[in-house]
Scaffold this motif. Sequence first.
Motif, PDB file in Angstrom:
ATOM      1  N   PRO A   1      33.446 -12.718  39.238  1.00 29.90           N
ATOM      2  CA  PRO A   1      33.014 -11.323  39.150  1.00 29.90           C
ATOM      3  C   PRO A   1      32.016 -11.134  38.014  1.00 29.90           C
ATOM      4  O   PRO A   1      32.111 -11.790  36.971  1.00 29.90           O
ATOM      5  CB  PRO A   1      34.319 -10.569  38.873  1.00 29.90           C
ATOM      6  N   THR A   2      31.053 -10.261  38.246  1.00 28.42           N
ATOM      7  CA  THR A   2      30.075  -9.986  37.199  1.00 28.42           C
ATOM      8  C   THR A   2      30.761  -9.296  36.024  1.00 28.42           C
ATOM      9  O   THR A   2      31.702  -8.518  36.192  1.00 28.42           O
ATOM     10  CB  THR A   2      28.950  -9.083  37.732  1.00 28.42           C
ATOM     11  N   GLY A   3      30.307  -9.618  34.821  1.00 28.20           N
ATOM     12  CA  GLY A   3      30.846  -8.979  33.629  1.00 28.20           C
ATOM     13  C   GLY A   3      32.088  -9.631  33.075  1.00 28.20           C
ATOM     14  O   GLY A   3      32.634  -9.164  32.075  1.00 28.20           O
ATOM     15  N   ARG A   4      32.569 -10.716  33.700  1.00 29.25           N
ATOM     16  CA  ARG A   4      33.755 -11.413  33.210  1.00 29.25           C
ATOM     17  C   ARG A   4      33.377 -12.788  32.653  1.00 29.25           C
ATOM     18  O   ARG A   4      32.508 -13.472  33.218  1.00 29.25           O
ATOM     19  CB  ARG A   4      34.792 -11.569  34.312  1.00 29.25           C
ATOM     20  N   VAL A   5      34.033 -13.197  31.598  1.00 28.73           N
ATOM     21  CA  VAL A   5      33.760 -14.484  30.955  1.00 28.73           C
ATOM     22  C   VAL A   5      34.550 -15.581  31.664  1.00 28.73           C
ATOM     23  O   VAL A   5      35.760 -15.457  31.875  1.00 28.73           O
ATOM     24  CB  VAL A   5      34.146 -14.438  29.460  1.00 28.73           C
ATOM     25  N   LEU A   6      33.864 -16.650  32.058  1.00 29.02           N
ATOM     26  CA  LEU A   6      34.532 -17.777  32.704  1.00 29.02           C
ATOM     27  C   LEU A   6      35.396 -18.535  31.694  1.00 29.02           C
ATOM     28  O   LEU A   6      35.006 -18.727  30.542  1.00 29.02           O
ATOM     29  CB  LEU A   6      33.507 -18.727  33.316  1.00 29.02           C
ATOM     30  N   VAL A   7      36.574 -18.970  32.144  1.00 26.08           N
ATOM     31  CA  VAL A   7      37.512 -19.713  31.295  1.00 26.08           C
ATOM     32  C   VAL A   7      37.700 -21.104  31.900  1.00 26.08           C
ATOM     33  O   VAL A   7      37.943 -21.235  33.101  1.00 26.08           O
ATOM     34  CB  VAL A   7      38.864 -18.985  31.202  1.00 26.08           C
ATOM     35  N   PHE A   8      37.595 -22.142  31.067  1.00 23.17           N
ATOM     36  CA  PHE A   8      37.703 -23.511  31.564  1.00 23.17           C
ATOM     37  C   PHE A   8      38.889 -24.217  30.904  1.00 23.17           C
ATOM     38  O   PHE A   8      39.091 -24.118  29.697  1.00 23.17           O
ATOM     39  CB  PHE A   8      36.419 -24.293  31.275  1.00 23.17           C
ATOM     40  N   ASN A   9      39.678 -24.909  31.724  1.00 17.82           N
ATOM     41  CA  ASN A   9      40.793 -25.705  31.237  1.00 17.82           C
ATOM     42  C   ASN A   9      40.835 -26.984  32.068  1.00 17.82           C
ATOM     43  O   ASN A   9      41.206 -26.969  33.241  1.00 17.82           O
ATOM     44  CB  ASN A   9      42.111 -24.933  31.366  1.00 17.82           C
ATOM     45  N   GLU A  10      40.420 -28.105  31.442  1.00 19.77           N
ATOM     46  CA  GLU A  10      40.311 -29.362  32.186  1.00 19.77           C
ATOM     47  C   GLU A  10      41.672 -29.928  32.593  1.00 19.77           C
ATOM     48  O   GLU A  10      41.754 -30.822  33.433  1.00 19.77           O
ATOM     49  CB  GLU A  10      39.573 -30.409  31.337  1.00 19.77           C
ATOM     50  N   ARG A  11      42.761 -29.417  32.031  1.00 18.09           N
ATOM     51  CA  ARG A  11      44.086 -29.965  32.323  1.00 18.09           C
ATOM     52  C   ARG A  11      44.785 -29.275  33.487  1.00 18.09           C
ATOM     53  O   ARG A  11      45.869 -29.697  33.894  1.00 18.09           O
ATOM     54  CB  ARG A  11      44.966 -29.874  31.070  1.00 18.09           C
ATOM     55  N   GLU A  12      44.216 -28.211  34.016  1.00 18.66           N
ATOM     56  CA  GLU A  12      44.853 -27.521  35.136  1.00 18.66           C
ATOM     57  C   GLU A  12      43.801 -26.818  35.987  1.00 18.66           C
ATOM     58  O   GLU A  12      42.675 -26.594  35.553  1.00 18.66           O
ATOM     59  CB  GLU A  12      45.888 -26.512  34.636  1.00 18.66           C
ATOM     60  N   ARG A  13      44.190 -26.473  37.217  1.00 19.50           N
ATOM     61  CA  ARG A  13      43.306 -25.743  38.118  1.00 19.50           C
ATOM     62  C   ARG A  13      44.128 -24.727  38.897  1.00 19.50           C
ATOM     63  O   ARG A  13      45.198 -25.049  39.422  1.00 19.50           O
ATOM     64  CB  ARG A  13      42.619 -26.691  39.107  1.00 19.50           C
ATOM     65  N   GLY A  14      43.654 -23.514  38.967  1.00 17.91           N
ATOM     66  CA  GLY A  14      44.348 -22.465  39.686  1.00 17.91           C
ATOM     67  C   GLY A  14      43.979 -22.445  41.160  1.00 17.91           C
ATOM     68  O   GLY A  14      43.279 -23.321  41.674  1.00 17.91           O
ATOM     69  N   MET A  15      44.425 -21.415  41.846  1.00 16.81           N
ATOM     70  CA  MET A  15      44.121 -21.273  43.261  1.00 16.81           C
ATOM     71  C   MET A  15      42.642 -21.017  43.492  1.00 16.81           C
ATOM     72  O   MET A  15      42.079 -21.437  44.501  1.00 16.81           O
ATOM     73  CB  MET A  15      44.943 -20.110  43.846  1.00 16.81           C
ATOM     74  N   SER A  16      42.020 -20.303  42.554  1.00 16.94           N
ATOM     75  CA  SER A  16      40.612 -19.963  42.697  1.00 16.94           C
ATOM     76  C   SER A  16      39.745 -21.006  41.985  1.00 16.94           C
ATOM     77  O   SER A  16      40.135 -21.564  40.959  1.00 16.94           O
ATOM     78  CB  SER A  16      40.338 -18.597  42.063  1.00 16.94           C
ATOM     79  N   PRO A  17      38.548 -21.305  42.516  1.00 15.27           N
ATOM     80  CA  PRO A  17      37.662 -22.262  41.836  1.00 15.27           C
ATOM     81  C   PRO A  17      37.071 -21.687  40.558  1.00 15.27           C
ATOM     82  O   PRO A  17      36.499 -22.434  39.770  1.00 15.27           O
ATOM     83  CB  PRO A  17      36.564 -22.512  42.879  1.00 15.27           C
ATOM     84  N   PHE A  18      37.247 -20.388  40.342  1.00 17.46           N
ATOM     85  CA  PHE A  18      36.727 -19.760  39.123  1.00 17.46           C
ATOM     86  C   PHE A  18      37.860 -19.037  38.416  1.00 17.46           C
ATOM     87  O   PHE A  18      38.551 -18.200  38.981  1.00 17.46           O
ATOM     88  CB  PHE A  18      35.627 -18.727  39.457  1.00 17.46           C
ATOM     89  N   THR A  19      38.071 -19.408  37.152  1.00 15.34           N
ATOM     90  CA  THR A  19      39.027 -18.695  36.309  1.00 15.34           C
ATOM     91  C   THR A  19      38.251 -17.886  35.311  1.00 15.34           C
ATOM     92  O   THR A  19      37.294 -18.380  34.715  1.00 15.34           O
ATOM     93  CB  THR A  19      39.963 -19.680  35.585  1.00 15.34           C
ATOM     94  N   PHE A  20      38.656 -16.640  35.101  1.00 14.46           N
ATOM     95  CA  PHE A  20      37.872 -15.761  34.230  1.00 14.46           C
ATOM     96  C   PHE A  20      38.799 -14.894  33.395  1.00 14.46           C
ATOM     97  O   PHE A  20      39.986 -14.716  33.706  1.00 14.46           O
ATOM     98  CB  PHE A  20      36.921 -14.885  35.062  1.00 14.46           C
ATOM     99  N   ASP A  21      38.230 -14.376  32.330  1.00 16.16           N
ATOM    100  CA  ASP A  21      38.957 -13.489  31.432  1.00 16.16           C
ATOM    101  C   ASP A  21      39.343 -12.243  32.194  1.00 16.16           C
ATOM    102  O   ASP A  21      38.513 -11.635  32.869  1.00 16.16           O
ATOM    103  CB  ASP A  21      38.084 -13.151  30.230  1.00 16.16           C
ATOM    104  N   GLN A  22      40.605 -11.831  32.095  1.00 15.17           N
ATOM    105  CA  GLN A  22      41.075 -10.662  32.824  1.00 15.17           C
ATOM    106  C   GLN A  22      40.598  -9.359  32.203  1.00 15.17           C
ATOM    107  O   GLN A  22      40.716  -8.299  32.824  1.00 15.17           O
ATOM    108  CB  GLN A  22      42.611 -10.659  32.898  1.00 15.17           C
ATOM    109  N   LEU A  23      40.099  -9.400  30.982  1.00 17.58           N
ATOM    110  CA  LEU A  23      39.623  -8.172  30.320  1.00 17.58           C
ATOM    111  C   LEU A  23      38.117  -8.068  30.484  1.00 17.58           C
ATOM    112  O   LEU A  23      37.382  -9.034  30.243  1.00 17.58           O
ATOM    113  CB  LEU A  23      39.992  -8.200  28.827  1.00 17.58           C
ATOM    114  N   ALA A  24      37.653  -6.900  30.891  1.00 17.54           N
ATOM    115  CA  ALA A  24      36.219  -6.686  31.090  1.00 17.54           C
ATOM    116  C   ALA A  24      35.510  -6.693  29.751  1.00 17.54           C
ATOM    117  O   ALA A  24      36.061  -6.318  28.751  1.00 17.54           O
ATOM    118  CB  ALA A  24      35.988  -5.354  31.808  1.00 17.54           C
TER     119      ALA A  24
END
Length: 471
Positions: free
Chosen positions: A448-471
């Motif tokens: 989503p636009t306006g959200r910061v991408l979060v990267f964690n090489e040790r795990e992967r969620g359901m979505s290919p993009f993990t992002f900060d939940q706070l706008a």
Amino acid sequence: MAEEKLFAGHAVRRIRRAYGLTQGAMADTLAISPSYLNLIERNQRPLTATLLLKLAQSYDFDPRTLTGATPGGGVDAIRRRLSDPMFADLAVDRAQVEEWIAASPDAAEAFARAFDRLSGGSHGGASTAAGGVPIEPEAIASARREIERWRNHFADLDSQAEALADELRLANADLYGAITERLRVKHQLSIRILPFDVMPDRLRRLDLHARQLQLSELLDPASRTFAAALQLGMLEAKTEIDALVAGASFTERAAERLYRRHLSSYFAAAVMMPYARFLRACEATGYDIMLLQRRFGAGFEQIAHRLTTLQRVGQRGLPFFMLRIDKAGQSSKRYAGASASPLVATDRRCPLWHVHNVFARPGTLLPHLVELEDGSRWFTLSRAVHPQTAVSGGVEAEFAICLGLDAKLAVPLATARGMDLKNGVATAIGLGCSACTRPECPQRSAPPTGRVLVFNERERGMSPFTFDQLA
């Protein structure tokens, strides 16, 4: 009888300023206090039917303009635009947006149009793609705005078409035959069906030299009736259509022509499906589209479009919206009508919405209960259609038609019987990936636009993009 309430402060303010009046002067005319008028203009009090009547009697304006679209599509649409990253450092809350629309409606509309032209097109009116390439040319956008200003209901055209349809029925129970005879007798026009090899690149052509309306043999009976009614409308409803086009004050000739074409098509549909008879049939059948097609000799798309127009005062139908999209997801028709649905406001859609599935299931009507991020639920009906334009070896066009309305209002629908529209399982969808903030969607194609991408090489969620939940 309880008075119907209408919040139209921006329109009342525009009328007052057009006459150069202070709030006190207008309040005296309306026999209300200046403070009450101030609340009306700020949309903190409704404009009742009594006040609407006083306004119409005191000032020269069309009362129907008060029910036009809210500037910028309303508070929620403006806020979606403000969620763009370029505004991330600004803390513009809902109250500020409400005050802005109430105090400066034209400025809010100007901001919305400018943003839609320059942005990615997923927040509000959706007129451009990334990079500033127009999704919807300005002429088309202008014509569509005017249609939505009327909520796709043109009372004068409906009334005239209804009277004409009654007259035609008295002459001949077969509507196509009645229209053909009226064109011949009253307008000296005959209808001729031409083979494909004679007219290979046209479906309809008016030959004034031969005094013929020439129709392609590719057209099915419903489309032939529509084409004949369209020609009759261009002749007999010309004065009313000219007035509506002049009132729109378009700056582009193309927008004017597109709007005129829409009005002529509207009239043709209203002749085929006269308002009162059509609404009675809708209510008696539970808005059963297949039955309505047979009863009125119309196509699926014609019925779907007509359902978005049922907003006659005192005789309203359900507030449907309609979309027509191709396999690439591009929309060629979209009418919000009176639904105010955000599903129509954007040109980006969620792949989890079943409107995309109908191409693989031709002839099947797919009902779908969906829920947006704001908690609103919508009941939609989708089906693939094929316009009569293909011959053996040629390209066959295919579109998905989607009808929808607020799930709370869908109880009368035959296709919704047995469904728990309020608490039943609904598919969680968004308004396109770039505007959707659902965190664990496996179908996500972009963050989503306006959200910061979060990267964690040790795990992967359901979505290919993990992002900060706070706008």
